[in-house]
Design an enzyme around this catalytic site. Structure first.
Site, PDB file in Angstrom:
ATOM      1  N   CYS A 158       0.808  -1.162  -0.029  1.00  0.00           N
ATOM      2  CA  CYS A 158       0.143   0.028   0.081  1.00  0.00           C
ATOM      3  C   CYS A 158       0.846   1.191   0.090  1.00  0.00           C
ATOM      4  O   CYS A 158       1.948   1.330   0.627  1.00  0.00           O
ATOM      5  CB  CYS A 158      -0.861  -0.118   1.296  1.00  0.00           C
ATOM      6  SG  CYS A 158      -1.871   1.466   1.571  1.00  0.00           S
ATOM      7  N   HIS A 163     -10.046   1.161   1.171  1.00  0.00           N
ATOM      8  CA  HIS A 163      -9.833   2.490   1.867  1.00  0.00           C
ATOM      9  C   HIS A 163     -10.951   3.497   2.083  1.00  0.00           C
ATOM     10  O   HIS A 163     -10.846   4.318   3.196  1.00  0.00           O
ATOM     11  CB  HIS A 163      -8.759   3.152   0.992  1.00  0.00           C
ATOM     12  CG  HIS A 163      -7.432   2.785   0.880  1.00  0.00           C
ATOM     13  ND1 HIS A 163      -6.633   2.645   2.299  1.00  0.00           N
ATOM     14  CD2 HIS A 163      -6.594   2.209   0.185  1.00  0.00           C
ATOM     15  CE1 HIS A 163      -5.489   2.464   2.385  1.00  0.00           C
ATOM     16  NE2 HIS A 163      -5.208   1.908   0.922  1.00  0.00           N
ATOM     17  N   HIS A 174      -9.096  -3.621  -2.375  1.00  0.00           N
ATOM     18  CA  HIS A 174      -8.073  -2.738  -1.829  1.00  0.00           C
ATOM     19  C   HIS A 174      -8.395  -1.221  -1.689  1.00  0.00           C
ATOM     20  O   HIS A 174      -8.656  -0.700  -0.516  1.00  0.00           O
ATOM     21  CB  HIS A 174      -6.610  -3.152  -2.347  1.00  0.00           C
ATOM     22  CG  HIS A 174      -5.715  -2.299  -1.516  1.00  0.00           C
ATOM     23  ND1 HIS A 174      -4.692  -3.215  -0.939  1.00  0.00           N
ATOM     24  CD2 HIS A 174      -5.340  -1.021  -1.334  1.00  0.00           C
ATOM     25  CE1 HIS A 174      -3.799  -2.177  -0.329  1.00  0.00           C
ATOM     26  NE2 HIS A 174      -4.421  -0.977  -0.508  1.00  0.00           N
ATOM     27  N   GLU A 175      -8.794  -0.705  -2.606  1.00  0.00           N
ATOM     28  CA  GLU A 175      -9.132   0.608  -2.707  1.00  0.00           C
ATOM     29  C   GLU A 175     -10.528   1.183  -1.995  1.00  0.00           C
ATOM     30  O   GLU A 175     -10.642   2.097  -1.384  1.00  0.00           O
ATOM     31  CB  GLU A 175      -9.006   1.220  -4.192  1.00  0.00           C
ATOM     32  CG  GLU A 175      -7.547   1.328  -4.869  1.00  0.00           C
ATOM     33  CD  GLU A 175      -6.519   1.510  -3.827  1.00  0.00           C
ATOM     34  OE1 GLU A 175      -6.608   2.597  -3.310  1.00  0.00           O
ATOM     35  OE2 GLU A 175      -5.478   1.206  -4.071  1.00  0.00           O
TER      36      GLU A 175
END
Length: 184
Positions: A110, A157, A153-154
């Site tokens: 990351c 966030h 993953h994004e």
């Protein structure tokens, strides 16, 4: 232009906040921010530019990582067959996913985490994402493999979740049962 100094690091409170929806049509400020996020990824993957500006190569970036707690992500990555997937999106959300899991055999990294975090990160093997493009178009993407992992993953966030929150603390290298290993 965004630089490495614009990316906040783990421990910063914005990385644990649930991001706000972007009002549509987006403001000029939000559109410019999203364009700059995409430019960062493209520049970070260009060996000359990344070296000149000391950019750590990235394939995805979420607005909270530049201390903007809004639902915006940029993704710029080639899949296993070499096809480029390049998206700058407002309000992306996973609307459906497979039961089947997958994981990157090398683990995940990351731009907001400056250390190696050993362990496998279980993800859905396939996801369907709905979002609005920079051009204002509503899109629905069916994703699998590496690209599906990057999207998850994004989007994590945007929900204040870090990739290492998914790692099995008792046995970090235990592959999820029946999961598809993806080489990177």
């Amino acid at each position: 232009m965004l630089t490495a100094k614009d990316i906040i690091k783990e421990g910063h409170p914005t990385l644990r906040v649930v991001a706000s929806d972007v009002s549509l049509p987006p403001s000029q400020e939000d559109s410019i921010t999203l364009q700059k996020m995409m430019e960062y990824l493209q520049n970070s993957q260009n060996p000359d530019i990344s070296q000149q500006y000391n950019l750590r190569p990235g394939v995805g970036l979420a607005a909270p990582q530049i201390n903007v707690p809004k639902k915006m992500i940029a993704i710029h990555i080639r899949d296993e067959s070499g096809t480029l997937h390049s998206y700058a999106l407002f309000n992306p959300r996973i609307v459906s996913h497979s039961v089947e899991k997958s994981f990157l055999t090398s683990g995940e990294g990351c731009l907001s985490v400056d250390r190696d975090v050993p362990g496998l990160v279980p993800r859905y093997a396939r996801v369907t994402v709905k979002a609005t493009t920079l051009q204002g178009e509503e899109i629905k993407l069916r994703l699998k493999g590496l690209v599906a992992i990057v999207f998850q993953h994004e989007i994590d966030h945007l929900n204040g979740v870090m990739f290492y929150d998914h790692i099995n603390q008792d046995n970090p290298f235990q592959p999820p049962e029946g999961a598809i290993p993806i080489e990177r």
